[in-house]
Design a protein around this motif. Structure first.
Motif, mmCIF file in Angstrom:
data_model
loop_
_atom_site.group_PDB
_atom_site.id
_atom_site.type_symbol
_atom_site.label_atom_id
_atom_site.label_comp_id
_atom_site.label_asym_id
_atom_site.label_seq_id
_atom_site.Cartn_x
_atom_site.Cartn_y
_atom_site.Cartn_z
ATOM 1 N N PHE A 215 0.846 -1.195 0.000
ATOM 2 C CA PHE A 215 0.000 0.000 0.000
ATOM 3 C C PHE A 215 0.886 1.252 0.000
ATOM 4 O O PHE A 215 0.668 2.199 -0.770
ATOM 5 C CB PHE A 215 -0.897 -0.033 1.236
ATOM 6 C CG PHE A 215 -1.982 0.999 1.260
ATOM 7 C CD1 PHE A 215 -3.231 0.730 0.712
ATOM 8 C CD2 PHE A 215 -1.770 2.244 1.847
ATOM 9 C CE1 PHE A 215 -4.241 1.687 0.739
ATOM 10 C CE2 PHE A 215 -2.768 3.198 1.878
ATOM 11 C CZ PHE A 215 -4.013 2.914 1.328
ATOM 12 N N TRP A 216 1.901 1.252 0.850
ATOM 13 C CA TRP A 216 2.805 2.397 0.961
ATOM 14 C C TRP A 216 3.607 2.599 -0.324
ATOM 15 O O TRP A 216 3.761 3.731 -0.801
ATOM 16 C CB TRP A 216 3.747 2.175 2.150
ATOM 17 C CG TRP A 216 4.678 3.305 2.405
ATOM 18 C CD1 TRP A 216 4.436 4.457 3.095
ATOM 19 C CD2 TRP A 216 6.045 3.397 1.955
ATOM 20 N NE1 TRP A 216 5.541 5.264 3.110
ATOM 21 C CE2 TRP A 216 6.546 4.641 2.428
ATOM 22 C CE3 TRP A 216 6.883 2.569 1.223
ATOM 23 C CZ2 TRP A 216 7.842 5.050 2.174
ATOM 24 C CZ3 TRP A 216 8.180 2.982 0.969
ATOM 25 C CH2 TRP A 216 8.639 4.203 1.444
ATOM 26 N N LYS A 221 4.766 5.556 -5.386
ATOM 27 C CA LYS A 221 4.962 5.500 -6.836
ATOM 28 C C LYS A 221 3.921 6.338 -7.580
ATOM 29 O O LYS A 221 3.997 6.471 -8.812
ATOM 30 C CB LYS A 221 4.891 4.046 -7.327
ATOM 31 C CG LYS A 221 6.033 3.165 -6.819
ATOM 32 C CD LYS A 221 7.371 3.591 -7.402
ATOM 33 C CE LYS A 221 8.487 2.649 -6.969
ATOM 34 N NZ LYS A 221 9.808 3.077 -7.520
ATOM 35 N N GLY A 222 2.954 6.868 -6.849
ATOM 36 C CA GLY A 222 1.933 7.711 -7.479
ATOM 37 C C GLY A 222 0.889 6.947 -8.250
ATOM 38 O O GLY A 222 0.256 7.485 -9.169
ATOM 39 N N MET A 257 -0.473 6.647 6.176
ATOM 40 C CA MET A 257 0.455 6.551 5.047
ATOM 41 C C MET A 257 0.172 7.583 3.956
ATOM 42 O O MET A 257 1.046 7.860 3.132
ATOM 43 C CB MET A 257 0.382 5.154 4.438
ATOM 44 C CG MET A 257 0.986 4.075 5.309
ATOM 45 S SD MET A 257 0.897 2.463 4.511
ATOM 46 C CE MET A 257 1.627 1.429 5.775
ATOM 47 N N LEU A 258 -1.010 8.154 3.931
ATOM 48 C CA LEU A 258 -1.350 9.101 2.877
ATOM 49 C C LEU A 258 -0.570 10.408 3.046
ATOM 50 O O LEU A 258 -0.367 10.885 4.160
ATOM 51 C CB LEU A 258 -2.851 9.393 2.889
ATOM 52 C CG LEU A 258 -3.750 8.233 2.453
ATOM 53 C CD1 LEU A 258 -5.201 8.584 2.630
ATOM 54 C CD2 LEU A 258 -3.484 7.860 1.006
ATOM 55 N N ARG A 259 -0.144 10.976 1.942
ATOM 56 C CA ARG A 259 0.575 12.250 1.985
ATOM 57 C C ARG A 259 -0.411 13.385 2.219
ATOM 58 O O ARG A 259 -1.414 13.514 1.507
ATOM 59 C CB ARG A 259 1.345 12.466 0.669
ATOM 60 C CG ARG A 259 2.052 13.810 0.589
ATOM 61 C CD ARG A 259 3.025 13.843 -0.575
ATOM 62 N NE ARG A 259 2.382 13.561 -1.844
ATOM 63 C CZ ARG A 259 1.733 14.470 -2.584
ATOM 64 N NH1 ARG A 259 1.641 15.714 -2.147
ATOM 65 N NH2 ARG A 259 1.206 14.138 -3.746
ATOM 66 N N SER A 271 -3.732 18.138 -0.984
ATOM 67 C CA SER A 271 -2.907 16.937 -0.926
ATOM 68 C C SER A 271 -3.766 15.698 -1.168
ATOM 69 O O SER A 271 -5.000 15.746 -1.039
ATOM 70 C CB SER A 271 -2.242 16.838 0.440
ATOM 71 O OG SER A 271 -3.235 16.612 1.441
ATOM 72 N N PRO A 272 -3.127 14.557 -1.520
ATOM 73 C CA PRO A 272 -3.896 13.319 -1.687
ATOM 74 C C PRO A 272 -4.691 12.953 -0.434
ATOM 75 O O PRO A 272 -5.827 12.479 -0.531
ATOM 76 C CB PRO A 272 -2.812 12.280 -1.988
ATOM 77 C CG PRO A 272 -1.686 13.059 -2.570
ATOM 78 C CD PRO A 272 -1.711 14.382 -1.876
#
Length: 472
Positions: A215-216, A221-222, A257-259, A271-272
């Protein structure tokens, strides 16, 4: 659109619960709007559960709640109540993980000095209720297993109370409550992971860890597409559940983990993490949490049962922990932080305001119910009694805070109106532009235009008057 003036740098004269920066205020307002709607739905679901479980159709409630569904071969043949607690609340904790990540990288918690206040207040607001529960049960000969039940705060339910009583709480106090809840959720997650994990399945836990690593990597990697992340998230959740660790931990881990920072060089406006939170928060607040409440809050609340809440040490400890422990702990933690960091309270607020918000944090509905189920999993009767105590404690805390907040509501309304005023109609509240020369120039132009309109109106009115005074 002119830029808002920067927030004052923390220092010797730093204000406690001072005005938020404009971006932070906008984020808090948007987040709380969704949480308030979710809180009203949560309140409605809890009332529906109580009515359903205390009427002649109680058997239908129990049959639906205890109905099992899911693939037994995967270890997921669970009751509806179990799916709500382990499955739907994973969505709630996923959003909590994103909120926590955002606070740590872009919000109040990124600055150690600013973070000290909500972190210390939240820690004291969890330690004191646990201490109150422990003291009551040590002296009363009760079980210490439920020490963690009164440690949680339910932000959605608290905001629902604010919506019902109609108080115009200033944004600084609302942000304080929201940040408290985020830190509170973090420690509640740690409590669940550390104290309510038994019989670990290391193979399943290793699989969950591997899934989280994938997941990370996909995030870094986008890689885009819900069709990638949703199936992977379900696999991670299933493995985490079978590992023996509470499955909601998977939701938190993925949220963290999300940015949550924007990349200006790529033209990102959000942001995402913020985008995902915007999509998932309504699902969490509007569906996941209310359904959990519907299948967890349905306990018998007859007069005798309510009376027993105040006679058994376990249930009395929960009530006192929520009502007394939360208020004293959060207020005391806030005062001590201000005292020892040489910070002063905002000029617009008084310490009774802090105590009122601290008492509001005694509403511990959702996570308290979850911890109550985990703490007394082997005793169905005591589990229901503790749930009734959570409901009673939350109700008393809500009533107490409503009275305290209503006393100061006229003051809050004036503060709120000052925060919302936008006389130059540029989309930025005037209070954020008072140090901006361009703002004063615009206001002078507006005043001159209004004065000119007034003079023209006076001339027209005067001319009409002279015509009326002439000969017929």
């Amino acid at each position: 659109m002119s830029a808002p003036s920067p927030s004052p740098a923390p220092g010797r004269n730093r204000k406690v619960l001072g005005r938020l920066s404009l971006p932070e205020r906008t984020f808090v307002t948007d987040a709380l709007r969704t949480e308030t709607v979710g809180g009203v739905l949560l309140l409605a679901a809890a009332i529906a559960a109580l009515i359903w479980a205390n009427t002649p159709i109680r058997e239908s409630y129990e049959s639906v709640r205890d109905f099992h569904v899911g693939p037994a071969s995967l270890g997921l043949d669970l009751s509806i109540e179990h799916w709500a607690a382990d499955g739907l609340l994973a969505v709630f904790f996923f959003v909590a993980g994103i909120e926590l990540k955002r606070e740590m990288v872009a919000g109040d918690l990124r600055d150690p000095r600013a973070a000290a206040l909500p972190v210390v207040a939240a820690l004291c607001g969890m330690a004191v209720p646990a201490l109150v529960y422990t003291l009551v049960n040590v002296t009363g000969g009760g079980s210490l297993d439920g020490w963690a039940v009164p440690t949680a705060t339910d932000i959605a339910f608290a905001l629902a109370v604010l919506a019902v009583i109609g108080t115009s709480l200033p944004s600084a106090l609302r942000a304080f409550l929201l940040t408290l809840a985020v830190v509170d959720d973090l420690f509640a997650i740690l409590i669940i992971a550390v104290f309510f994990t038994e019989n670990l399945n290391f193979a399943a836990l290793g699989g969950a860890a591997a899934g989280l690593a994938v997941f990370w990597l996909l995030l870094r990697k986008g890689v885009h597409g819900w069709y990638v992340y949703v199936p992977l998230a379900l696999v991670i959740w299933g493995l985490m559940y079978n590992s023996g660790v509470h499955a909601t931990i998977a939701g938190v881990a993925m949220g963290l983990m999300l940015r949550c920072t924007t990349r200006k060089d790529e033209g990102e406006r959000r942001s995402p993490g913020e985008r995902v939170e915007h999509l998932v928060r309504p699902l969490s607040a509007g569906l996941a949490v209310p359904l959990f409440a519907l299948f967890s809050a349905g306990v018998a609340v007859s007069g005798g049962a309510l009376g027993e809440v105040f006679t058994q040490p376990e249930t009395l400890g929960v009530v006192l922990g929520l009502v007394v422990g939360k208020a004293v702990g959060i207020f005391g933690g806030t005062w001590l932080t201000a005292r020892f960091t040489r910070a002063s309270l905002s000029d617009d607020l008084a310490w009774p305001d802090v105590f009122a918000v601290s008492s509001l944090a005694g509403i511990g509905f959702t996570v308290s119910l979850l911890i109550g189920e985990l703490a007394f999993a082997g005793d169905k009767a005591l589990t229901d009694e503790v749930k009734a105590a959570v409901l009673m404690g939350s109700l008393i805390a809500a009533a107490l805070s409503a009275v305290l907040l209503k006393v100061r509501n006229a003051k809050y309304r004036r503060l709120w109106e000052d925060e919302e005023r936008d006389d130059d109609l540029d989309g930025i509240p005037d209070i954020y532009e008072q140090d901006n020369p361009a703002y004063h120039l615009r206001m002078a132009e507006i005043h001159e235009r209004k004065a000119a309109e007034h003079r023209r109106l006076a001339e027209v009115t005067g001319g009409a008057s002279e015509e009326n005074d002439g000969p017929a």
